[in-house]
Scaffold this motif. Structure first.
Motif, mmCIF file in Angstrom:
data_model
loop_
_atom_site.group_PDB
_atom_site.id
_atom_site.type_symbol
_atom_site.label_atom_id
_atom_site.label_comp_id
_atom_site.label_asym_id
_atom_site.label_seq_id
_atom_site.Cartn_x
_atom_site.Cartn_y
_atom_site.Cartn_z
ATOM 1 N N VAL A 520 0.709 -1.295 -0.066
ATOM 2 C CA VAL A 520 0.022 -0.101 0.048
ATOM 3 C C VAL A 520 1.068 1.348 -0.007
ATOM 4 C CG1 VAL A 520 -1.796 -1.196 1.028
ATOM 5 C CG2 VAL A 520 -0.124 -0.202 2.582
ATOM 6 N N LEU A 529 -3.143 1.023 -7.021
ATOM 7 C CA LEU A 529 -3.551 -0.010 -6.681
ATOM 8 C C LEU A 529 -4.330 -1.053 -7.290
ATOM 9 C CD1 LEU A 529 -3.772 -1.725 -3.632
ATOM 10 C CD2 LEU A 529 -5.716 -0.491 -3.085
ATOM 11 N N ARG A 567 -10.044 -1.055 0.749
ATOM 12 C CA ARG A 567 -9.323 -0.035 -0.111
ATOM 13 C C ARG A 567 -9.889 0.292 -1.358
ATOM 14 N NH1 ARG A 567 -4.253 -4.133 0.565
ATOM 15 N NH2 ARG A 567 -3.318 -2.805 -1.080
#
Length: 659
Positions: A520, A529, A567
Motif C-alpha cells: 500500500v 492499487l 481499500r
C-alpha cells in the motif's frame, strides 16, 4: 494468547465490590447501571469471590438478591454471569431437559463444543448442584442415535494426541464414505465412533481427505445420510472441529437475524465464551456477515440488557476496521478447501431417448389452435440439453417451415417466456444478449456485466465475443468501452479478451504477486492499487490465484476480499470481489446471488432466470449443495416458496431435485 473479552479487573477488592453491589440494591429500586458496570468488568473467578465476600459481610446470598432486584432478560444475563462456567452449563442443561419437551438445540450447542475437561467439570457440577447423574438424565430424555452420540460426548474422552497418522486419516475418510454415500442405508455407528472419539487435528485432516475422495464436504453427506436432531448434532460437531469460533459466530447471527431474538441462546453464548474466545468469535462474525457482532447486538436489543451484552462483546470491529488471525485462519481454510478438485455437475442432462422430429411435433401441437399447452413446452424444453434444443430448432424449421423461437415468443408471456426463450439460445448467444441488454439504453446494469465477465472461462468469453459480433454487428469490447469508464472499464476490457493464463500455480510468482497486492506504500501513479490488482486478478490462472490468496493471508493476516473492500469502492470493488469469489468457489458465488435474488420482499426474476439458465448444464448441482450449506434451506424449497405458476414449474425442473 488470551482471546476472551473479559479479563481480571486490576486492583480488585472483593469486599469493596460486595459493598458497592449491596449499596446499589439497598432501599427503593436498584442502581442497574452500577450493577452491570461492576459485574461485566470482573472475571468469573472474581465474581465468585464477590459472592463469598457478600455472604461474609451481609449474611445474604448475592445471587438471590440479584434475582429479587432485577427482572427479565437483564436479570437472566447478570445471574448467569455469577455462576462458575461448569455450573452455568449444568443449569442450562437442567433447564433444557426439565418439564415438557426438550431443548435439543441447547444440548447440542453445549455438548458439541466443550473440551474434555469442560465436559468432566460439567458432569461434576451437575451432580453437585442437583444430586443427579447427568448421563442418566440425558438418556431418560432423548432417544435413538441422537442419544448415543450425546452419551459418547458426555464421556469427555476425545483423543487429544496432536500426532496424526496419515494412514488412519485415509482409513477414517474411507470408512465414513462407505458408511454413508456408498452404503444402502447408513451405518450411523461408524459416524458416531469416528466423530465422537478422534482428535480435532485428526478429524480436520479426515474432512479434507473426505472432500478429495467423495467430491463433496462431509457436511453435505451428513445432511443427505442422517436426519433430525442426530443430523443437527453431527453437523455441530463437525463445525466445532473446524472452528469453534465460527460455530458460535453462526449461532449468534441466527439468534438475532430476522424478527425476534433468541435471547436464551444469545445470553448463553455471550456469557460462556466471554473468557474463552469472544475476540475470535467477533472477528469471524465480522468477516462472515460483513457487520460487527457489536452493531448487531446494538440494533437487536435494548436498555440495560443491551449495555451489559455490549460490555461482554468488548468492542466494535466495524469501528476498528481490522481483520484478525482467527478470521484469517478461517479464510485460509476455505481457500485450501476450494483448491480441492471437485467434479462440477449440471442438473440438465441430454435426454436418452431423444428424437428431434418428435419433440418438434410436440411443440407444434402445444402451440396450435386456441390456447397453449405450457406444460408440454416445459416438459420438452427443460428436459433436453442445449445441443438437443438446437437440433429441435432445425427440425421444427424443416418440418413446418416456421421459426420455433418466433412461435414461442408469440405464444408465451412474462417470466416463463423469458426462461424458455433463454433456454433455446446457445450459452454464448444468451450471455451476449444479457450483456447487450446491460449496456443498451439509458443507464448500465453493472451487476450483470460483472457477473458474466468475472465468471466465464476463456473459451466461453471467446464464444460470447463471436456471438455478440454476429448478433449486433459490433464488438463486445467497443460496447463495454463506450458504456463504462476508468478502472472499471479497464477490468471489463481485460476480461473480454479471454486471455487468462490456464497453467498451474507458480509458488515463487504467487509470493511476488501477493506482495504486489499487499503493497500500500507505492506512490507511483502508473502502478496504482487498481492497476496492480487488475494485472494479477484478470490475467493469472485460477489455480495460481488460489495460491496467491493463500500467500496473501500468510503475509498480512488479511483475506484478499477484505482488503479489496477496505481499500476500494464502487464498481471496481464489486468486480474484483466477484473475481475473487469466483476463483475461490464459483458455485458458492452463484448460490449467494440466487439467495439474494429471492430473499426479502419481491423476487429479482432477471437474476434468478439468468443463473438458472446459464448454470443448468455446468454446475447447478454444485450450486444446490453450496446453497443448502450456506443458508440451511434448499434452492428447490426457496424457488417453490418464492415463485408461482408455470414459471415455477420450469425452474423446479431445471433445479433438478429437492436436497
Amino acid at each position: 494468547v488470551y482471546r476472551g473479552s473479559v479479563k481480571d479487573f486490576q486492583g480488585f477488592d472483593a469486599n469493596q465490590d460486595a459493598e458497592a453491589l449491596y449499596n446499589a440494591m439497598k432501599g427503593f429500586g436498584s442502581d442497574k447501571e452500577a450493577i452491570l458496570d461492576l459485574i461485566t468488568s470482573r472475571s468469573n473467578k472474581q465474581r465468585v469471590e464477590i459472592c463469598q465476600a457478600y455472604k461474609s459481610l451481609y449474611g445474604k446470598d448475592l445471587i438471590a438478591d440479584l434475582k429479587y432486584e432485577l427482572t427479565g432478560k437483564f436479570e437472566r444475563l447478570i445471574v448467569s454471569l455469577m455462576r462458575p462456567p461448569p455450573y452455568g452449563d449444568a443449569k442450562e442443561i437442567k433447564d433444557a431437559i426439565s418439564g415438557v419437551g426438550t431443548d435439543e438445540k441447547c444440548l447440542i450447542e453445549i455438548l458439541a463444543s466443550r473440551t474434555n475437561q469442560e465436559i468432566h467439570d460439567l458432569v461434576a457440577a451437575y451432580k453437585d448442584a442437583y444430586g443427579r447423574d447427568l448421563e442418566a438424565d440425558i438418556v431418560g430424555d432423548t432417544s435413538g442415535h441422537f442419544k448415543k452420540m450425546l452419551v459418547v460426548l458426555l464421556q469427555g474422552a476425545r483423543e487429544e494426541d496432536d500426532v496424526v497418522s496419515e494412514d488412519l486419516v485415509q482409513q477414517d475418510a474411507k470408512d465414513l464414505l462407505e458408511a454413508g454415500e456408498l452404503k444402502w442405508g447408513t451405518d450411523e455407528a461408524q459416524f458416531i465412533y469416528i466423530l465422537g472419539r478422534r482428535s480435532r487435528q485428526h478429524l480436520r485432516l479426515v474432512f479434507d481427505e473426505y472432500l478429495k475422495i467423495a467430491g463433496k464436504p462431509i457436511e453435505r453427506s451428513i445432511r443427505g445420510e442422517l436426519s433430525g436432531d442426530f443430523e443437527k448434532l453431527m453437523l455441530a460437531v463437525v463445525k466445532c472441529i473446524r472452528s469453534t469460533a465460527e460455530y458460535f459466530a453462526e449461532r449468534l447471527y441466527k439468534a438475532m437475524k430476522g424478527l425476534g431474538t433468541r435471547d436464551n441462546t444469545l445470553i448463553r453464548i455471550m456469557v460462556s465464551r466471554s473468557e474463552i474466545d469472544m475476540l475470535d468469535i467477533r472477528e469471524v462474525f465480522r468477516t462472515k456477515y460483513e457487520k460487527s457482532l457489536y452493531n448487531m447486538i446494538k440494533e437487536d436489543t435494548s436498555g440495560e440488557y443491551k449495555k451489559a451484552l455490549l460490555k461482554l462483546c468488548g468492542g466494535d470491529d466495524d469501528a476498528a476496521g481490522e481483520f484478525f488471525p482467527e478470521a484469517a485462519q478461517v479464510a485460509y481454510r476455505m481457500w485450501e478447501l476450494s483448491a480441492v478438485k471437485v467434479e462440477l455437475r449440471g442438473t440438465v442432462q441430454p435426454a436418452g431417448d431423444f428424437n428431434d422430429d418428435g419433440d418438434a411435433q410436440v411443440l407444434r401441437k402445444a402451440m396450435k389452435g386456441l390456447g397453449t399447452d405450457e406444460g408440454a413446452i416445459i416438459e420438452v424444453v427443460t428436459k433436453r440439453s442445449n445441443a438437443q434444443r438446437q437440433q429441435i430448432l432445425k427440425a421444427y424449421k424443416a418440418h413446418y417451415g416456421r421459426d420455433l423461437m418466433a412461435d414461442l415468443k408469440s405464444e408465451l408471456s412474462g417470466s416463463l417466456a423469458k426462461l424458455i426463450l433463454g433456454l433455446m439460445l446457445t450459452p454464448a448467444q444468451y450471455d451476449a444478449k444479457q450483456l447487450r441488454k446491460a449496456v443498451e439504453g439509458a443507464g448500465t446494469d453493472e451487476s450483470v456485466l460483472i457477473e458474466i465477465m468475472a465468471t466465464r472461462n476463456n473459451q466461453e468469453i471467446r464464444a460470447i465475443n463471436e456471438a455478440y459480433q454476429e448478433a449486433y454487428q459490433k464488438s463486445l469490447e467497443d460496447d463495454l468501452s463506450s458504456d463504462t469508464s476508468g478502472h472499471f472499464k479497464r477490468i471489463l476490457v481485460s476480461l473480454a479478451l479471454g486471455n487468462r493464463d490456464e497453467g498451474p500455480e507458480n509458488l515463487t510468482q504467487a509470493h511476488e504477486d501477493a506482495k504486489k497486492l499487499a503493497d500500500v506504500s507505492s506512490n507511483d501513479s502508473s502502478d496504482s492499487l487498481e492497476t496492480r490488482f487488475l494485472s494479477i486478478l484478470c490475467t493469472r490462472s485460477y489455480p495460481h490465484l488460489r495460491r496467491v490468496f493463500q500467500e496473501f493471508i500468510k503475509m498480512t493476516n488479511h483475506d484478499v476480499e477484505h482488503a479489496i473492500k477496505k481499500r476500494m469502492s464502487g464498481d471496481v470493488r464489486d468486480a474484483f470481489v466477484a473475481i475473487v469469489r469466483s476463483v475461490k468457489n464459483k458455485p458458492a458465488f452463484f448460490a449467494d446471488k440466487l439467495y439474494k435474488s429471492m430473499k426479502g420482499a419481491g423476487t429479482d426474476e432477471r437474476t434468478l432466470t439468468r443463473i438458472m439458465i446459464s448454470r443448468s448444464e455446468i454446475d447447478l448441482f454444485n450450486i444446490r449443495g453450496e446453497f443448502i450449506d450456506l443458508f440451511d434451506k434448499s434452492l428447490h424449497h426457496m424457488i417453490e416458496k418464492d415463485t408461482s405458476g408455470d414459471y415455477r414449474k420450469a425452474l423446479l425442473v431445471l433445479c433438478g431435485g429437492e436436497d
